[in-house]
Design a protein around this motif. Structure first.
Motif, PDB file in Angstrom:
ATOM      1  N   ASP A 192       4.155   6.080   5.753  1.00  0.00           N
ATOM      2  CA  ASP A 192       5.103   6.601   6.743  1.00  0.00           C
ATOM      3  C   ASP A 192       6.407   7.106   6.120  1.00  0.00           C
ATOM      4  OD1 ASP A 192       6.422   4.291   6.036  1.00  0.00           O
ATOM      5  OD2 ASP A 192       6.424   3.397   8.031  1.00  0.00           O
ATOM      6  N   GLY A 193       6.463   7.144   4.770  1.00  0.00           N
ATOM      7  CA  GLY A 193       7.647   7.658   4.084  1.00  0.00           C
ATOM      8  C   GLY A 193       8.714   6.626   3.809  1.00  0.00           C
ATOM      9  N   SER A 194       8.435   5.361   4.115  1.00  0.00           N
ATOM     10  CA  SER A 194       9.396   4.304   3.797  1.00  0.00           C
ATOM     11  C   SER A 194       9.404   4.034   2.297  1.00  0.00           C
ATOM     12  CB  SER A 194       9.036   3.023   4.544  1.00  0.00           C
ATOM     13  OG  SER A 194       9.055   3.227   5.940  1.00  0.00           O
ATOM     14  N   VAL A 195      10.537   3.566   1.794  1.00  0.00           N
ATOM     15  CA  VAL A 195      10.688   3.268   0.367  1.00  0.00           C
ATOM     16  C   VAL A 195      10.934   1.775   0.207  1.00  0.00           C
ATOM     17  CG1 VAL A 195      12.061   3.685  -1.707  1.00  0.00           C
ATOM     18  CG2 VAL A 195      11.578   5.569  -0.124  1.00  0.00           C
ATOM     19  N   VAL A 196      10.133   1.136  -0.639  1.00  0.00           N
ATOM     20  CA  VAL A 196      10.265  -0.288  -0.941  1.00  0.00           C
ATOM     21  C   VAL A 196      10.541  -0.427  -2.433  1.00  0.00           C
ATOM     22  CG1 VAL A 196       9.127  -2.536  -0.926  1.00  0.00           C
ATOM     23  CG2 VAL A 196       8.653  -0.886   0.899  1.00  0.00           C
ATOM     24  N   VAL A 197      11.615  -1.133  -2.795  1.00  0.00           N
ATOM     25  CA  VAL A 197      11.975  -1.283  -4.202  1.00  0.00           C
ATOM     26  C   VAL A 197      11.073  -2.321  -4.855  1.00  0.00           C
ATOM     27  CG1 VAL A 197      13.806  -1.785  -5.843  1.00  0.00           C
ATOM     28  CG2 VAL A 197      14.365  -0.734  -3.656  1.00  0.00           C
ATOM     29  N   VAL A 240       0.862  -1.175   0.000  1.00  0.00           N
ATOM     30  CA  VAL A 240       0.000   0.000   0.000  1.00  0.00           C
ATOM     31  C   VAL A 240       0.901   1.227   0.000  1.00  0.00           C
ATOM     32  CG1 VAL A 240      -1.785   1.285   1.220  1.00  0.00           C
ATOM     33  CG2 VAL A 240      -1.811  -1.227   1.229  1.00  0.00           C
ATOM     34  N   GLY A 241       0.899   1.934  -1.109  1.00  0.00           N
ATOM     35  CA  GLY A 241       1.763   3.096  -1.199  1.00  0.00           C
ATOM     36  C   GLY A 241       1.675   3.739  -2.560  1.00  0.00           C
ATOM     37  N   ARG A 242       2.414   4.794  -2.731  1.00  0.00           N
ATOM     38  CA  ARG A 242       2.443   5.535  -3.985  1.00  0.00           C
ATOM     39  C   ARG A 242       3.496   4.910  -4.904  1.00  0.00           C
ATOM     40  NH1 ARG A 242       3.082  11.547  -1.604  1.00  0.00           N
ATOM     41  NH2 ARG A 242       3.014  12.151  -3.819  1.00  0.00           N
ATOM     42  N   GLU A 243       3.163   4.788  -6.182  1.00  0.00           N
ATOM     43  CA  GLU A 243       4.078   4.170  -7.140  1.00  0.00           C
ATOM     44  C   GLU A 243       4.968   5.253  -7.746  1.00  0.00           C
ATOM     45  OE1 GLU A 243       3.932   0.948 -10.822  1.00  0.00           O
ATOM     46  OE2 GLU A 243       2.105   1.493  -9.735  1.00  0.00           O
TER      47      GLU A 243
END
Length: 363
Positions: free
Chosen positions: A313-318, A227-230
């Motif tokens: 929460d501003g985390s980055v997932v590759v 769940v996040g922005r692409e």
């Protein structure tokens, strides 16, 4: 001075044949013909190398139909060994003529049998310079299983996944798959352009989704949804420095549940690229750092596009790296650079200059 000759190589045997042709059209239209001699070489869907049109307008999407490399009746032969740089053409009658010396190849193939290190290996064997990543980086960039292994080893966060192969199927790993939680994305491990991808929201959809992915690749990746922005970042290697573009955000529109093939290439309103994004400066800086680290983790060269998710929460997932991303003027890669003031022809020129200056062999 004699102008160097670049061979634009495209098409190929993968399901991304048409995308490769459209990419070639963009590059053919951007190369400065006063600085480069251009030879267009197409690879047909059955693998024949053939002389192709170098007219950019011949490789566009027409009425929703992707372009296809057809045979010209002539077969192109690369050099027979590292001691020769001459390329040849065999006519339908068997007569052989010289295509001349190729100084650098711009390989614009997408998917297996081209983007996956196979073509790069061929060019390495005969000491031909080329744009982009080498054998290992191309192979890892194509195979999402080993790409994620490299990312994990570099300390980069990636999505949890289960790999389905002929030796370890769904039933043998169902407990691990279910532990991923719903929804999951099911995708071919070695394909791109969002081909063969399904979003599974109920476990009774799983087998059909795996079968759909296996139409493109017998090896399938099942990934937990994030769940996040692409967010995407374009990476460009110059002669002196590694550059990252401003991040771009993909926002799907209409009836598209995710950024699928139709949204990318066939539906003009299927997705929007927001560049610049509304990311906080510190998060944008983290995205750029992660993109550069991902590029180095696979030993990339020349160019790449790195796709990530930014969570609440501003985390980055590759998500993945594309060592030869779509490169039409409307593709995300050049559009992100355009937002930074670097125009399409300048990108192409930089890539060719870097490739031409790069030594052949081990480096």
């Amino acid at each position: 001075m004699t102008r160097p000759t670049v061979a634009v190589l495209f098409g190929g045997r993968s399901s991304e044949h048409g995308v490769s042709c459209v990419t070639a059209g963009g590059v053919l239209g951007a190369i400065d013909r006063e600085r480069w001699n251009v030879v267009a070489i197409g690879i047909t869907p059955d693998g024949q190398w053939t002389v192709a049109s170098d007219d950019a307008s011949a490789w566009g999407i027409v009425d929703g139909a992707m372009p296809v490399v057809g045979t010209s009746g002539e077969t192109v032969l690369p050099p027979f060994g590292a001691s020769s740089s001459e390329w040849r053409v065999v006519g339908a009658d068997g007569a052989v003529r010289s295509l001349g010396t190729i100084d650098v190849v711009f390989p614009l193939l997408h998917g297996p049998w081209g983007e996956d290190g196979t073509l790069q290996g061929l060019l390495e064997l005969v000491d031909v310079r080329y744009v982009g990543s080498g054998v290992l980086a191309s192979a890892m960039g194509m195979d999402k299983q080993f790409m994620k292994i490299a990312f994990r080893d570099a300390g980069l966060p990636v999505t949890p996944d289960v790999v389905v192969t002929a030796h370890r199927g769904v039933e043998e790993q169902r407990e691990d798959i279910v532990a991923l939680g719903l929804p999951v994305f099911v995708k071919p491990a070695r394909a791109g352009s969002s081909m063969g991808i399904s979003k599974v929201t109920s476990w009774d959809q799983l087998e059909a989704a795996v079968a759909h992915a296996q139409e493109h690749d017998p090896k399938v990746l099942i990934e937990a949804a994030v769940v996040g922005r692409e967010i995407e970042t374009a990476v460009l290697e110059t002669a002196t420095v590694l550059l990252t573009s401003p991040p771009g955000e993909i926002v799907t529109q209409g009836d598209h549940a995710f950024y699928d093939f139709e949204a990318k290439y066939l539906d003009a309103d299927g997705a929007a690229l927001l560049c610049p994004t509304s990311l906080e400066p510190a998060v944008a800086e983290l995205v750029a750092d992660v993109a550069a680290r991902a590029f180095r983790a696979v030993d990339g060269a020349g160019l790449a596009r790195v796709d990530v998710f930014v969570t609440q929460d501003g985390s980055v997932v590759v998500n993945e790296i594309n060592t030869m991303p779509g490169f039409t003027p409307s593709s995300m890669y050049p559009r992100m650079w355009a937002a930074a003031g670097v125009e399409y022809p300048e990108l192409v020129q930089t890539m060719l200059e870097v490739a031409l200056a790069r030594p052949v062999g081990l480096r």
